[in-house]
Design an enzyme around this catalytic site. Structure first.
Site, short mmCIF file in Angstrom:
data_model
loop_
_atom_site.label_atom_id
_atom_site.label_comp_id
_atom_site.label_asym_id
_atom_site.label_seq_id
_atom_site.Cartn_x
_atom_site.Cartn_y
_atom_site.Cartn_z
N GLN A 31 29.33 -36.84 -49.65
CA GLN A 31 27.88 -36.76 -49.84
C GLN A 31 27.39 -35.33 -49.61
O GLN A 31 28.11 -34.48 -49.09
CB GLN A 31 27.17 -37.72 -48.89
CG GLN A 31 27.56 -37.54 -47.42
CD GLN A 31 27.45 -38.82 -46.59
OE1 GLN A 31 26.70 -39.73 -46.94
NE2 GLN A 31 28.19 -38.90 -45.50
N ASP A 137 37.56 -45.54 -43.21
CA ASP A 137 36.70 -46.37 -44.04
C ASP A 137 36.40 -47.68 -43.30
O ASP A 137 37.31 -48.47 -43.02
CB ASP A 137 37.44 -46.65 -45.36
CG ASP A 137 36.64 -47.55 -46.28
OD1 ASP A 137 35.53 -47.99 -45.91
OD2 ASP A 137 37.14 -47.82 -47.39
N ASP A 155 25.50 -49.43 -39.26
CA ASP A 155 24.58 -48.29 -39.21
C ASP A 155 24.81 -47.46 -40.48
O ASP A 155 25.34 -46.36 -40.43
CB ASP A 155 24.88 -47.49 -37.94
CG ASP A 155 23.89 -46.36 -37.72
OD1 ASP A 155 22.96 -46.20 -38.53
OD2 ASP A 155 24.08 -45.62 -36.73
#
Lengths: 273, 273
Positions: A31, A137, A155
Site C-alpha cells: 500500500q 498474512d 483491526d
C-alpha cells in the site's frame, strides 16, 4: 505557503488538515504509506490516502475496538489482533490486567516500522513481555490455528483490495475455528452514515457463523462522518454485559460507555434488521 | 469544472463538499447566508461560512435538541425556541403529542425565508396550528416573559458576534425566569473535541442558575468533529429520566438513546468537572 493533506472520504467529501511536515511517503509492498504532522491532530498515518490514526484521537478507536470485547469475556487470556500494525490496539490489549498474551499479525512490516519511527505512544507495547508481534498474512494465520484464542480483534483497513477478504464468510469461519469454545470476535465495520453496505456485510457475515452478533458505536473525528461502528460476535458470552470490574483508567471507555455504545439510533438499527 | 464549498471548522481543518448548484448567497442584516446543493448531504444552509444544517443529517440535531428535554418533562405544553430559524427544531416540537404551543423567536427573517424557499422538510411546520413564529431578538423576548414556558430550547449559532450573549449568565437567568417552576432549558454547546471552552461556558453558566445541569452527546457528521454536545438545565425534573412513553417514530432518538446520550466518555466528563 500552507501545506494541506486531503482525504476524499467519499468522491464528494474532502477532509483537509493543515500540515507542518511530511515525515514519510513510501510505496510499500502492499500500500501507499504516509506520515505527516498536522496542526489539528498531531502526527497522522495514512494508508492509500485514508487516515488510519492520529495522535490526538487514536485513543477512541483503540480503546473501543479492544475493551468492549475483552471486558465482556470472563477470561480473556489470549488475544489475537489481525492487522493493527500501528500498535495502538496491542497497547490496549496488553494494558488489560487479565490478558496474558497479545499476538499481533500484521502483513505489512512498513506500518510497524512507521509506528516505531514516529508514533511512540502507539508503538510502546511492541516489546512488552505479553506481546508477540508477527509479520504475516492474517488470513493464513487464522487458518493455521484452532481453538486457541479467547478474543480475536480484526483491526483492518477499509474493505478494498486485499482487505476485502477480511470481511468474507470464509474468513469469519476461520476466526470462529481459531477461537476457543467461548470466544469473541470484534471487527471494525465503518460508518453508519456512509458505509451501510460494509456494516451489512460484516454483520451478516459474522451473524452467519457466531451465536450472538451485535453492533456498537463510537465517535472518531478523523474517520468519515465522525461516527464509527464495530461488529462483535460471540459464541457464548453476552457482549453487552461488562464482567470485568476493575478500573482501567482510560480516556473514552467506561463500563457505562460499554453499555451505552450498544444503544443504536433507529437509522442504524435499520441497517442490520 | 468541479465546485466545492469548504468550511474551515478550525484554522487548520477544512470540511469540503462538492456542490452541484449555488441556490442563494446574500448578506442579511445579521450574517452571511448561503444555500448550496451538495452531492453528499443534499441542500445545505451556511451562516457566516459555517454549516448550519443539511437535508441528509439534520434529523440528528433537531431530534436530539428537542426530544431529550421534552420527554423528561411530564407536561411540556408550552415550548419556546430561541433561534432555529430554519424550522427543523420547530418541526420536532410541534410533532410531539404533548406540546400545545411551539413559539419560535428568530432574529433574522432571511433564515426563515431561505428555509421556506429551499428546505420544505424543515419549513413544513411554520404554518402548523401549534406554531407561533416571531421575528425578534430572543434576548429581548425572554426578558419580557415570566413564568410562561415549560421548555426553552436555545438553538443558536456558534458563540461569536451577537450570539455570544446567548451563552451569558444574564441570558440564562432571564431564561430561568421565563420558565415555569418546573421548567427545563436546553442549549446546543458545540464539540467536546474542538470547543471545550464553549462547553465549560454553557455548563457553568446554566449550572449557576439551574438546580440540575447535565451534558449529553449526539453524532452529527456535518458539525466539527462529528460529535456534538447539548447542555440541559432543569429546575425540578431529572433530564435523564424519560417520562413520555409514546412512540415518536424518529430516525435517531429513542428512549434508550435518551439515556445512553448522557453516558460520557472520560475525556468529556473531565471538561465539566
Amino acid at each position: 505557503m500552507d501545506l494541506w493533506v486531503t482525504e476524499y472520504q467519499t468522491p464528494s467529501l474532502g477532509f483537509s488538515c493543515k500540515i507542518s511536515e511530511t515525515l514519510r511517503v513510501e510505496q510499500t509492498k502492499y500500500q501507499h504509506l504516509a506520515v505527516v504532522n498536522t496542526d489539528q491532530f498531531g502526527k497522522m498515518l495514512l494508508l492509500d490516502g485514508m487516515i488510519q490514526t492520529t495522535e490526538v484521537d487514536e485513543f477512541v478507536y483503540h480503546e473501543m475496538i479492544t475493551m468492549v470485547a475483552i471486558n465482556s469475556h470472563p477470561n480473556p487470556k489470549n488475544v489475537l489482533i489481525i492487522g493493527g500494525g500501528d500498535g495502538g490496539t496491542l497497547r490496549e490489549v496488553v494494558h488489560h490486567p487479565l490478558v496474558e498474551n497479545g499476538t499481533l499479525v500484521e502483513i505489512d512490516d512498513r506500518v510497524i516500522q512507521a509506528s516505531k519511527d514516529f508514533f511512540p505512544q502507539l508503538s510502546l507495547s511492541f516489546n512488552n513481555p505479553k506481546a508477540n508481534v508477527i509479520v504475516d498474512d492474517g488470513i493464513k494465520f487464522v487458518k493455521q490455528h484452532k481453538d486457541k484464542f479467547d478474543v480475536v480483534i480484526i483491526d483492518s483497513t477499509e474493505p478494498v483490495g486485499p482487505a476485502i477478504q477480511l470481511f468474507s464468510k470464509e474468513f469469519y469461519t476461520d476466526v470462529y475455528n481459531c477461537l476457543k469454545a467461548d470466544g469473541i470476535i470484534i471487527a471494525q465495520s465503518e460508518s453508519p452514515f456512509f458505509n451501510k453496505d460494509v456494516i451489512k456485510m460484516a454483520y451478516s457475515g459474522i451473524n452467519n457463523v457466531f451465536n450472538t452478533t451485535k453492533l456498537y458505536l463510537a465517535s472518531i473525528p478523523t474517520y468519515p462522518s465522525g461516527l464509527w461502528s464495530f461488529t462483535i460476535g460471540s459464541k457464548k458470552h453476552d457482549p453487552e454485559k461488562v464482567v470485568f470490574s476493575g478500573d482501567l483508567d482510560l480516556k473514552y471507555y467506561t463500563s457505562a460507555i460499554h453499555q451505552a455504545a450498544f444503544m443504536l439510533p433507529n437509522f442504524v438499527k435499520n441497517i442490520i434488521t
